[in-house]
Design an enzyme around this catalytic site. Structure first.
Site, PDB file in Angstrom:
ATOM      1  N   ASP A 181      -5.796  -2.730  -2.653  1.00 48.62           N
ATOM      2  CA  ASP A 181      -5.016  -1.732  -3.383  1.00 48.62           C
ATOM      3  C   ASP A 181      -4.537  -2.290  -4.721  1.00 48.62           C
ATOM      4  O   ASP A 181      -4.708  -1.668  -5.770  1.00 48.62           O
ATOM      5  CB  ASP A 181      -3.822  -1.272  -2.541  1.00 48.62           C
ATOM      6  CG  ASP A 181      -4.238  -0.692  -1.190  1.00 48.62           C
ATOM      7  OD1 ASP A 181      -5.087  -1.306  -0.515  1.00 48.62           O
ATOM      8  OD2 ASP A 181      -3.719   0.366  -0.811  1.00 48.62           O
ATOM      9  N   HIS A 222       1.014   6.126  -2.538  1.00 47.83           N
ATOM     10  CA  HIS A 222      -0.014   5.102  -2.419  1.00 47.83           C
ATOM     11  C   HIS A 222      -0.640   4.962  -3.808  1.00 47.83           C
ATOM     12  O   HIS A 222      -1.305   5.872  -4.267  1.00 47.83           O
ATOM     13  CB  HIS A 222      -1.078   5.639  -1.460  1.00 47.83           C
ATOM     14  CG  HIS A 222      -1.433   4.756  -0.326  1.00 47.83           C
ATOM     15  ND1 HIS A 222      -0.626   4.600   0.770  1.00 47.83           N
ATOM     16  CD2 HIS A 222      -2.537   3.987  -0.094  1.00 47.83           C
ATOM     17  CE1 HIS A 222      -1.245   3.777   1.639  1.00 47.83           C
ATOM     18  NE2 HIS A 222      -2.394   3.389   1.128  1.00 47.83           N
ATOM     19  N   ARG A 239       5.657   4.316   5.972  1.00 50.27           N
ATOM     20  CA  ARG A 239       5.281   4.289   7.385  1.00 50.27           C
ATOM     21  C   ARG A 239       5.356   2.854   7.925  1.00 50.27           C
ATOM     22  O   ARG A 239       5.728   1.919   7.219  1.00 50.27           O
ATOM     23  CB  ARG A 239       3.885   4.878   7.561  1.00 50.27           C
ATOM     24  CG  ARG A 239       2.790   4.038   6.955  1.00 50.27           C
ATOM     25  CD  ARG A 239       1.415   4.640   7.267  1.00 50.27           C
ATOM     26  NE  ARG A 239       0.353   3.874   6.651  1.00 50.27           N
ATOM     27  CZ  ARG A 239      -0.612   4.403   5.904  1.00 50.27           C
ATOM     28  NH1 ARG A 239      -0.642   5.709   5.673  1.00 50.27           N
ATOM     29  NH2 ARG A 239      -1.550   3.642   5.401  1.00 50.27           N
ATOM     30  N   ASP A 240       4.944   2.701   9.166  1.00 46.51           N
ATOM     31  CA  ASP A 240       4.997   1.376   9.782  1.00 46.51           C
ATOM     32  C   ASP A 240       3.798   0.558   9.317  1.00 46.51           C
ATOM     33  O   ASP A 240       2.873   0.308  10.063  1.00 46.51           O
ATOM     34  CB  ASP A 240       5.001   1.514  11.304  1.00 46.51           C
ATOM     35  CG  ASP A 240       3.789   2.273  11.812  1.00 46.51           C
ATOM     36  OD1 ASP A 240       2.982   2.747  10.981  1.00 46.51           O
ATOM     37  OD2 ASP A 240       3.647   2.393  13.036  1.00 46.51           O
ATOM     38  N   GLU A 241       3.820   0.154   8.064  1.00 45.84           N
ATOM     39  CA  GLU A 241       2.724  -0.642   7.526  1.00 45.84           C
ATOM     40  C   GLU A 241       3.264  -1.432   6.328  1.00 45.84           C
ATOM     41  O   GLU A 241       3.540  -2.596   6.463  1.00 45.84           O
ATOM     42  CB  GLU A 241       1.543   0.252   7.144  1.00 45.84           C
ATOM     43  CG  GLU A 241       0.320  -0.540   6.757  1.00 45.84           C
ATOM     44  CD  GLU A 241      -0.955   0.292   6.783  1.00 45.84           C
ATOM     45  OE1 GLU A 241      -0.976   1.371   7.381  1.00 45.84           O
ATOM     46  OE2 GLU A 241      -1.942  -0.162   6.179  1.00 45.84           O
ATOM     47  N   GLU A 262      -2.296   8.958  -0.689  1.00 40.50           N
ATOM     48  CA  GLU A 262      -3.326   8.067  -0.152  1.00 40.50           C
ATOM     49  C   GLU A 262      -4.656   8.801   0.001  1.00 40.50           C
ATOM     50  O   GLU A 262      -5.721   8.243  -0.266  1.00 40.50           O
ATOM     51  CB  GLU A 262      -2.865   7.550   1.221  1.00 40.50           C
ATOM     52  CG  GLU A 262      -3.875   6.678   1.936  1.00 40.50           C
ATOM     53  CD  GLU A 262      -3.318   6.086   3.218  1.00 40.50           C
ATOM     54  OE1 GLU A 262      -2.387   6.690   3.787  1.00 40.50           O
ATOM     55  OE2 GLU A 262      -3.800   5.023   3.637  1.00 40.50           O
ATOM     56  N   TRP A 294     -11.436  -5.995  -1.446  1.00 48.12           N
ATOM     57  CA  TRP A 294     -10.125  -6.512  -1.040  1.00 48.12           C
ATOM     58  C   TRP A 294     -10.026  -7.996  -1.421  1.00 48.12           C
ATOM     59  O   TRP A 294      -9.140  -8.403  -2.165  1.00 48.12           O
ATOM     60  CB  TRP A 294      -9.905  -6.266   0.461  1.00 48.12           C
ATOM     61  CG  TRP A 294      -9.373  -4.882   0.708  1.00 48.12           C
ATOM     62  CD1 TRP A 294      -8.092  -4.564   1.056  1.00 48.12           C
ATOM     63  CD2 TRP A 294     -10.065  -3.632   0.584  1.00 48.12           C
ATOM     64  NE1 TRP A 294      -7.953  -3.196   1.149  1.00 48.12           N
ATOM     65  CE2 TRP A 294      -9.144  -2.605   0.871  1.00 48.12           C
ATOM     66  CE3 TRP A 294     -11.362  -3.276   0.252  1.00 48.12           C
ATOM     67  CZ2 TRP A 294      -9.492  -1.245   0.839  1.00 48.12           C
ATOM     68  CZ3 TRP A 294     -11.709  -1.930   0.215  1.00 48.12           C
ATOM     69  CH2 TRP A 294     -10.791  -0.937   0.506  1.00 48.12           C
ATOM     70  N   ASP A 297       0.838  -1.201   0.000  1.00 50.31           N
ATOM     71  CA  ASP A 297       0.000   0.000   0.000  1.00 50.31           C
ATOM     72  C   ASP A 297       0.869   1.246   0.000  1.00 50.31           C
ATOM     73  O   ASP A 297       0.606   2.204  -0.713  1.00 50.31           O
ATOM     74  CB  ASP A 297      -0.943   0.012   1.208  1.00 50.31           C
ATOM     75  CG  ASP A 297      -0.211  -0.050   2.550  1.00 50.31           C
ATOM     76  OD1 ASP A 297       0.875  -0.641   2.604  1.00 50.31           O
ATOM     77  OD2 ASP A 297      -0.732   0.490   3.544  1.00 50.31           O
TER      78      ASP A 297
HETATM   79  C1  RAM Z   1      -4.795   1.291   4.920  1.00 52.10           C
HETATM   80  C2  RAM Z   1      -3.884   0.893   3.840  1.00 52.10           C
HETATM   81  C3  RAM Z   1      -4.490   0.444   2.560  1.00 52.10           C
HETATM   82  C4  RAM Z   1      -5.925   0.086   2.665  1.00 52.10           C
HETATM   83  C5  RAM Z   1      -6.333  -0.309   4.028  1.00 52.10           C
HETATM   84  C6  RAM Z   1      -7.775  -0.681   4.161  1.00 52.10           C
HETATM   85  O1  RAM Z   1      -4.183   1.048   6.152  1.00 52.10           O
HETATM   86  O2  RAM Z   1      -2.958   1.899   3.625  1.00 52.10           O
HETATM   87  O3  RAM Z   1      -4.300   1.351   1.526  1.00 52.10           O
HETATM   88  O4  RAM Z   1      -6.155  -0.963   1.765  1.00 52.10           O
HETATM   89  O5  RAM Z   1      -6.012   0.644   4.967  1.00 52.10           O
END
Ligand code: RAM
Length: 863
Positions: A469, A760, A460-462, A739, A526, A456
């Site tokens: 996506d 994003h 960041r911490d993800e 994003e 998703w 995504d």
């Molecule tokens: C966010 C992500 C992503 C999305 C979800 C639901 O944390 O960045 O883009 O698919 O949420």
């Protein structure tokens, strides 16, 4: 003009070294100028023996089955092809030969054991990575040498002081318990007769580092950071020497004293000696025996796509010296990579590099990074020194340098861009510079987020493989780059992570998340990655095996939705993200969309059932094709009954609702469609032609408007510059896709939401419409064997062009408006056919080659 065909790929690989299948399918393109292929001949040479298929009367040139005895592990073959084309007697010349070499195809081929530091480590604290190594002697001259290598964690290997390969973050991120990727390197030039040393740097990476939300999870796959390497040397007399990781290896703490993918790396250069992997020369240590860990070679798997590599180097656009001695560097482009510095300073000097995508008040804005500290620190050894971290990656445009000895001039720091080293296959340009920058931003966001898996966000911490996506972005991605091999690998992980009941995770590989994400629940848009993404990749590449491989996953997903919906065929229960990030959703509640989330869920249910039916038909499963097209019809009927009102309006009178109903073919022809299209145009215009859609509606809305006769409104949306719109971020200086529509607000302040990524790709999915509608190029048959050129100009755009390297060769369109109509230049790939539909003209069909058309000279459609 090349008179020979060009052998292009083995499966999806341009380099067949270390391939993981024993019968790789072959693809080639025809000699330039050839219109079609009537036959081919494939020849292979292995171990000095030549075999040939002889002339095969067939037009296939994409994923042609391997026609010979399968390869055995390590077996190498040189392959070439020649073709017969109409109008030419006899075959073409032979293509250049290409080599393919099998990797280790069977678990029993592996002798290597995972070796790791033996010193005590506390798994709950940050641990210093190890380096591991071993000396060995080769008694005879070397004919060839291969290194098969992977790790629990990340590796970077060296032999005799030289780095192996140029890939980083290998072996990448897969569902390690099921699939641990290994790479194969040709190291013939690295080893010598006599004394040798092999060694590797290790990093925590995804395996045991802090990853995921809040940087809160670690040791997700184990604590046993270790190297698994097998060097196989073939000698001049046919004998082999194998040097595999085992208890004879040694380990020492690395000069990398801390390493985290998100946090960055700390390197104490005083503890290093560049000679550490040269036999008998280094000063590092103490080196102590390794510990041997458990392994399961049945999980070892060869790559199906390219590795992550440096693809570009950027130099600072500006360097600003701060009063307190810090330097602020602007690279002029938001990117994913890391810095390489060349610095001269006293031993023990600490230089710190911090990274961010955005500045606020002249300082790095790090809040959007959340817990990803993105800080690299190097302690200088004394003297001139070049350094780049090894096992980390950052998303940034700006960097702040602290502790630099003396003046920092802009030649001392470069930003190296890293991502999966995919081949670029798609280009777009038009007369509107803002739209061009938008497209460029899409390309950059794809690059930044195709880092072994499709993520995504990269900063960041993800940084997770969010299924929604890539589901919306795959049509764009597969035009811009050849990403099929990479995404096929990731889809295998999606299948591996699919729950027994068919639930497709929110993100893959799965790691823990907050209560919103764990335990996993099925969610529309998703989960539909399971059905829609294999389909997209099949249509773009023509790879039917890929469709077949992922069919069980797709079917399990649709069957689950059918169970969840029950007999009324409405999926109107459970947790749904809906039209995520609708611009009206407040910063803290991105799912609070104006569109009913269950409308979205049932719409996607129908769309996935439809694609499952299409997939089944392609795969020759008529029973499933009938069953699921029946299901799709029923769901569409239920959708209409529930969500379309008698006057043609929808229960959610929103752009996303109409766009989804139109594009997913859920409405009755033709009146209901016409009314929905008209209402869609109306709501868009009532809102001043600004964006009012989120992750679900945004990728669909321009197509919905175009197909319902409102292409002018689609152009209004595309060329809008007020917030929210695609071009608003461009006017705010964006160099990647954001994003949130308002990541930076019109007053320049940061959006206060907890998710404010500036890189994003999801909302960049509009680029697919730009390719198909603005420029006007799209596949009609798998692999673009048949394609359509159908530009639909508007928005004041006076010219556009796009080019795509299809599996058959380049397809291109370039059009320009003039006083009377349109001048169009087209390239149809060899072996392909194109339907050309130009505004107000009768469609024409063109064969391979370059064409020039003037719409005033074509037959005109009756008004
Ligand atoms: C966010 C992500 C992503 C999305 C979800 C639901 O944390 O960045 O883009 O698919 O949420």
């Amino acid at each position: 003009m090349s008179p020979q065909p060009a052998l292009v790929t083995f499966e999806h690989l341009h380099n067949g070294l270390g391939i993981g299948v024993d019968a790789p399918r072959l693809s080639w393109t025809l000699p330039s100028g050839a219109v079609a292929q009537t036959g081919y001949e494939i020849e292979i040479e292995r171990a000095g023996v030549t075999e040939t298929t002889g002339h095969v009367a067939d037009s296939g040139q994409n994923f042609v089955p391997w026609p010979f005895r399968p390869l055995t592990s390590r077996e190498r073959a040189d392959v070439r092809v020649r073709v017969w084309t109409p109008g030419r007697s006899g075959p073409s010349g032979w293509s250049a030969s290409a080599s393919v070499e099998a990797g280790l195809l069977h678990p029993s081929d592996w002798r290597a054991l995972p070796v790791a530091a033996a010193w005590p480590e506390n798994p709950d604290t940050d641990r210093r990575p190890a380096r591991v190594r071993r000396d060995f002697t080769l008694g005879r001259p070397v004919t060839r040498a291969r290194l098969y290598i992977t790790a629990h964690g990340l590796y970077e290997a060296e032999i005799n002081g030289r780095r192996i390969g140029d890939d980083i973050l290998s072996p990448g991120w897969t569902v390690y318990g099921e699939r641990l990727r290994y790479y194969t390197y040709d190291v013939t030039d690295h080893v010598v007769r006599g004394a040798n040393r092999i060694g590797a740097w290790l990093g925590d990476g995804w395996y045991r580092g802090h990853i995921g939300f809040d940087g809160g999870y670690r040791n997700l796959y184990g604590t046993d950071q270790s190297l698994i390497a097998q060097l196989e040397v073939l000698h001049d007399d046919g004998s082999t020497t194998t040097v595999a990781t085992d208890s004879t290896w040694q380990a020492a703490p690395s000069p990398i004293v801390f390493s985290g993918l998100y946090e960055g790396e700390t390197f104490d250069a005083r503890l290093d000696d560049a000679a550490w992997s040269i036999p008998g020369q280094d000063t590092t240590g103490p080196w102590t025996p390794v510990t041997v860990h458990h392994r399961d070679p049945s999980t070892f798997t060869a790559p199906t796509g390219p590795a992550v590599r440096c693809t570009q180097i950027l130099h600072p656009a500006s360097v600003t010296a701060k009063a307190d001695g810090r330097h602020l560097i602007d690279f002029g482009q938001n990117l994913v990579g890391r810095l390489r510095i060349t610095v001269d300073g006293p031993a023990g000097t600490t230089v710190t590099l911090r990274h961010a995508e955005i500045l606020q008040d002249g300082e790095l804005a790090t809040r959007p990074l959340r817990a990803a500290t993105a800080t690299d620190t190097v302690i200088l050894p004394g003297g001139l020194f070049t350094w780049e971290p090894r096992f980390t990656l950052h998303g940034f445009r700006y960097a702040e340098v602290t502790g630099w000895p003396g003046e920092l001039d802009e030649t001392a720091v470069e930003a190296r861009v890293y991502h999966t080293d995919m081949r670029r296959t798609g280009w777009f340009e038009c007369s509107n510079p803002l739209v061009n920058r938008l497209h460029e931003n899409v390309v950059w966001s794809m690059r930044g987020n195709f880092v072994d898996i499709p993520t995504d966000c990269p900063q960041r911490d993800e940084r997770l493989g969010w299924t929604g996506d890539i589901q919306v972005f795959a049509p764009t991605a597969s035009f811009l780059y050849d990403c099929t091999g990479m995404l096929d690998s990731w889809l295998r992980d999606v299948a591996a992570e699919q729950l027994p009941d068919g639930t497709v995770p929110w993100y893959v590989p799965v790691i823990p998340g907050g209560p919103q994400w764990t335990p996993i629940q099925p969610g529309a848009a998703w989960g539909d990655v399971a059905t829609l993404t294999p389909w997209v990749l099949y249509r773009r590449s023509g790879d039917l095996n890929l469709l077949s491989r992922h069919f069980p996953m797709a079917r399990a997903w649709v069957d689950l939705m059918a169970r969840l919906a029950g007999p009324d065929r409405l999926w109107d229960s459970g947790y749904q993200l809906g039209d995520w990030l609708d611009p009206i959703a407040p910063p803290e509640d991105p799912a609070a969309s104006r569109t009913d989330r269950y409308l979205v869920a049932t719409g996607y249910f129908a769309w996935s059932a439809r694609h499952l039916a299409l997939s089944a038909a392609e795969l020759g499963d008529d029973e499933a094709a009938d069953r699921y097209s029946g299901l799709a019809d029923e769901v569409a009927g239920a959708f209409r009954d529930r969500y379309v009102l008698p006057d043609g309006r929808m229960t959610s009178d929103t752009p996303t609702a109409y766009a989804l109903a139109l594009v997913f073919g859920l409405l009755d022809e033709p009146e209901q469609r016409a009314r929905a299209g008209d209402r869609l145009a109306e709501v868009v215009l009532e809102d001043g032609a600004r964006i009012a859609t989120g992750f679900v509606g945004t990728p669909l809305i321009c197509d919905a408007l175009t197909d319902s006769g409102h292409v002018d409104v689609a152009y209004r949306l595309l060329t809008q510059t007020e917030c929210p719109s695609w071009l608003y971020p461009v006017t705010m200086g964006a160099t990647t896709i954001w994003e949130r529509w308002d990541g930076l607000r019109p007053d320049g302040s940061l959006n206060p939401g907890g998710m404010t990524s500036f890189n994003h790709y999801a909302l960049g999915a509009v680029a697919d419409w730009m390719h198909r509608v603005v420029a006007g190029i799209e596949a009609m048959e798998p692999g673009f064997r048949k394609l359509r050129f159908r530009p639909r100009p508007g928005g004041g755009i006076t010219w556009a062009r796009a080019r795509h390297e299809t599996p058959y060769g380049v397809a291109a369109i370039s059009w320009e408006q003039n006083a009377t109509g349109m001048l169009v230049e087209l390239t149809v790939p060899a072996g392909c056919e194109a339907v050309v539909e130009l505004p107000r003209c009768t469609p024409v069909v063109l064969g391979a080659g370059d064409h020039r058309l003037d719409t005033t000279e074509l037959d005109q459609l009756a008004a």
